[in-house]
Write a protein that holds these residues in place. Structure first.
Motif, PDB file in Angstrom:
ATOM      1  N   VAL A  56       0.852  -1.187   0.000  1.00 23.81           N
ATOM      2  CA  VAL A  56       0.000   0.000   0.000  1.00 23.81           C
ATOM      3  C   VAL A  56       0.893   1.245   0.000  1.00 23.81           C
ATOM      4  CG1 VAL A  56      -0.276   0.124   2.535  1.00 23.81           C
ATOM      5  CG2 VAL A  56      -2.048   1.068   1.036  1.00 23.81           C
ATOM      6  N   ARG A  66       0.551   7.539   1.955  1.00 19.69           N
ATOM      7  CA  ARG A  66      -0.297   8.626   1.456  1.00 19.69           C
ATOM      8  C   ARG A  66       0.309   9.996   1.741  1.00 19.69           C
ATOM      9  NH1 ARG A  66      -5.107   7.687   4.933  1.00 19.69           N
ATOM     10  NH2 ARG A  66      -3.743   6.238   6.002  1.00 19.69           N
ATOM     11  N   LYS A  93     -14.395  10.839   5.740  1.00 23.88           N
ATOM     12  CA  LYS A  93     -14.006  10.602   7.136  1.00 23.88           C
ATOM     13  C   LYS A  93     -14.288  11.869   7.929  1.00 23.88           C
ATOM     14  CE  LYS A  93      -9.895   8.163   5.445  1.00 23.88           C
ATOM     15  NZ  LYS A  93      -8.426   8.116   5.494  1.00 23.88           N
ATOM     16  N   GLY A 119     -10.576   4.521  13.335  1.00 25.85           N
ATOM     17  CA  GLY A 119      -9.980   3.800  12.217  1.00 25.85           C
ATOM     18  C   GLY A 119      -8.628   4.329  11.825  1.00 25.85           C
ATOM     19  N   THR A 137      -2.266  -0.582  15.783  1.00 23.50           N
ATOM     20  CA  THR A 137      -2.242  -1.253  14.474  1.00 23.50           C
ATOM     21  C   THR A 137      -3.007  -0.460  13.422  1.00 23.50           C
ATOM     22  OG1 THR A 137      -4.189  -2.547  15.060  1.00 23.50           O
ATOM     23  CG2 THR A 137      -2.051  -3.551  15.495  1.00 23.50           C
ATOM     24  N   ILE A 138      -3.741   0.568  13.848  1.00 21.70           N
ATOM     25  CA  ILE A 138      -4.451   1.401  12.871  1.00 21.70           C
ATOM     26  C   ILE A 138      -3.461   2.391  12.246  1.00 21.70           C
ATOM     27  CG2 ILE A 138      -6.732   1.157  13.916  1.00 21.70           C
ATOM     28  CD1 ILE A 138      -6.358   3.815  15.326  1.00 21.70           C
ATOM     29  N   PRO A 139      -3.790   2.920  11.057  1.00 22.52           N
ATOM     30  CA  PRO A 139      -2.854   3.844  10.403  1.00 22.52           C
ATOM     31  C   PRO A 139      -2.675   5.138  11.201  1.00 22.52           C
ATOM     32  CG  PRO A 139      -4.597   3.108   8.884  1.00 22.52           C
ATOM     33  CD  PRO A 139      -4.983   2.650  10.248  1.00 22.52           C
ATOM     34  N   VAL A 180      -4.261  -2.362  10.113  1.00 18.66           N
ATOM     35  CA  VAL A 180      -5.671  -2.583   9.783  1.00 18.66           C
ATOM     36  C   VAL A 180      -6.465  -1.436  10.402  1.00 18.66           C
ATOM     37  CG1 VAL A 180      -7.646  -4.138  10.019  1.00 18.66           C
ATOM     38  CG2 VAL A 180      -5.347  -5.092   9.810  1.00 18.66           C
ATOM     39  N   PRO A 181      -7.351  -0.759   9.664  1.00 15.19           N
ATOM     40  CA  PRO A 181      -7.775  -1.045   8.292  1.00 15.19           C
ATOM     41  C   PRO A 181      -6.642  -0.924   7.258  1.00 15.19           C
ATOM     42  CG  PRO A 181      -9.105   0.749   9.288  1.00 15.19           C
ATOM     43  CD  PRO A 181      -8.006   0.440  10.221  1.00 15.19           C
ATOM     44  N   HIS A 182      -6.807  -1.686   6.184  1.00 15.21           N
ATOM     45  CA  HIS A 182      -6.004  -1.498   4.980  1.00 15.21           C
ATOM     46  C   HIS A 182      -6.527  -0.222   4.352  1.00 15.21           C
ATOM     47  CE1 HIS A 182      -5.381  -2.786   0.532  1.00 15.21           C
ATOM     48  NE2 HIS A 182      -4.209  -2.398   1.007  1.00 15.21           N
ATOM     49  N   MET A 183      -5.758   0.837   4.449  1.00 14.46           N
ATOM     50  CA  MET A 183      -6.258   2.150   4.065  1.00 14.46           C
ATOM     51  C   MET A 183      -5.262   2.828   3.153  1.00 14.46           C
ATOM     52  SD  MET A 183      -7.302   5.317   6.575  1.00 14.46           S
ATOM     53  CE  MET A 183      -8.601   4.453   7.464  1.00 14.46           C
TER      54      MET A 183
END
Lengths: 265, 201
Positions: free
Chosen positions: A3, A6, A100, A179, A208-210, B110-113
């Motif tokens: 991925v 961003r 979001k 999230g 573990t979230i972005p 996670v989430p895969h974002m």
């Protein structure tokens, strides 16, 4: 992991116009949010964040209008934050076309709001927006006592030090269903001295979230550093993009050179 | 565009319009039934999406539509809910397509974002729906992904952590679904929608 990291441009909005200042003072006008959003989309930005920096209730309708006009102009994801206080506020912005919503002060006042919003609109649409600082020797006793990681939360655009540890807070936001974390260093905000890598790393190590690194971007190399050194999933900048000091392509070139997967358009 | 209270219908409509469709949003079954194709947007928890979809009265329409092999496009959760069991909240889906919805393991973020690469599945390298899309990055935001029982229904895949080759474009009969959001994937996303619309005429 394939991925792409961003690259996010942040547009601070007040009265329907985009502004960005140093540490939230001396605001300079950088234009129309809808036109800027479309220009960023064309330039290859991966995502946008709109922060309503006045966020008085009478400005809310102005922001909803901005959001719906942006949604009609861009085909990339964008978040909205600033002054959102309720699940209804979140739903209004998402219905207007945002992908979001970011909760900041309202989540500090009542963390359950994050859980309620996640249950209503889904975790993927709920961003925990956090303004944090390093603990300083002159910080109030209760702040120093609480901030065991060495970093504490602030509210009111950094003016109020909260007796809440940053790392504990991020863990809690994840548990409640956020999230994503938008982590802004109030020490670095507007300084262009680079992201607070140590602070960002302290957070990415435990969730573990972005995590979006924010505050202090001054060069394309700074953006790459936050990904490589701090393990951020995304980097956010404002004035370096708005005033053309760093181009989106230039940012991605620097990141690609550092071995980071990026999206090319 | 089925408006059953599941998120960003506005952006989905804009994406289909940009791809040349004459899209309209409706929460009325009879109005939707007059369309040529149905689009199921979907954002949020699958259980709340399913509850809203059932309350909207659209399930019968979808069942009939898919049974008669009329075109349906599902986006993200709007695709997942067509399958059977979902690991999200141990939820039973509509079961209109055979398969299940699984979660990423926590070995990765996670989430895969974000923007990730869409890879043609074996046997789909020349699939017209992937023209100008395969090898490009599209926008994903999800913690779960649908896995059709029949691997032949997987048109394209993506990788995230241990989930190498998870399905991101599926096609079964007249139904196409994407795990990413074509309406949020810039020009590449519009291209996929154009490819699909072109395949219908």
């Amino acid at each position: 992991m394939t991925v792409a990291a961003r690259v996010i441009a942040c547009l601070d909005v007040t009265g329907g116009r985009v502004v960005k200042g140093v540490n939230f003072v001396d605001l300079r006008d950088a234009g129309d949010p809808v036109a800027l959003a479309a220009a960023y989309d064309r330039a290859g930005i991966d995502e946008l964040v709109f922060l309503d920096i006045t966020a008085s209730s009478d400005e809310r309708d102005t922001m909803v209008d901005v959001v719906s006009r942006v949604a009609d102009q861009v085909s990339i994801p964008f978040a909205v934050g600033g002054g959102l206080r309720s699940v209804d506020d979140a739903r209004t912005m998402l219905h207007a076309g945002a992908d979001k919503v970011a909760f900041n002060t309202a989540a500090v006042r009542r963390p359950e709001l994050v859980a309620e919003a996640a249950a209503s609109v889904g975790s993927q649409s709920v961003v925990a927006s956090i303004d944090a600082r390093r603990v300083t020797p002159d910080a109030p006793d209760e702040v120093r006592a609480a901030a065991t990681s060495g970093f504490h939360l602030t509210t009111r655009g950094g003016r109020v030090a909260e007796a809440i540890d940053l790392v504990d807070w991020c863990r809690r936001m994840q548990e409640l269903g956020a999230g994503e974390i938008l982590l802004n260093s109030m020490d670095r905000d507007g300084t262009k001295a680079g992201f607070d890598v140590e602070m960002t790393r302290a957070v990415t190590d435990v969730v573990t979230i972005p995590v979006i690194a924010s505050g202090g971007a001054g060069s394309a190399e700074h953006l790459a550093e936050a990904i490589v050194e701090a393990d951020a999933s995304a980097v956010l900048a404002a004035s370096i993009f708005h005033f053309g000091e760093v181009g989106v392509d230039e940012a991605k070139d620097a990141m690609a050179t550092a071995g980071i997967p990026v999206r090319r358009t | 565009m089925l408006d059953y209270g599941a998120g960003n219908v506005r952006s989905a409509k804009r994406g289909f319009d940009a791809a040349g469709a004459d899209a309209f949003v409706t929460d009325d079954v009879a109005t939707a039934a007059a369309a040529d194709v149905l689009v199921i947007p979907g954002v949020g928890h699958i259980a709340s999406c399913l509850a809203n979809l059932r309350a909207s009265g659209m399930v019968g329409l979808l069942t009939d539509w898919i049974g008669r092999e009329r075109p349906v496009f599902g986006i993200c959760v709007g695709m997942q809910l067509l399958y059977g069991h979902s690991a999200e909240g141990d939820t039973t889906g509509l079961g209109l397509l055979p398969g299940a919805v699984r979660r990423f393991t926590d070995d990765v973020t996670v989430p895969h974002m974000g923007w990730d690469v869409v890879t043609a599945a074996p046997g789909h390298r020349d699939d017209p729906i992937l023209a100008g899309v395969a090898g490009e990055r599209c926008y994903f935001v999800h913690s779960y992904f649908a896995v059709p029982d029949d691997p032949a229904h997987v048109v394209a895949t993506c990788d995230h952590g241990a989930a190498t080759g998870f399905p991101c474009v599926v096609r079964e009969g007249s139904v196409v679904g994407t795990q990413f959001h074509p309406e949020k994937s810039g020009e590449v996303g519009h291209r996929l929608l154009r490819n699909w619309l072109a395949s219908l005429s």
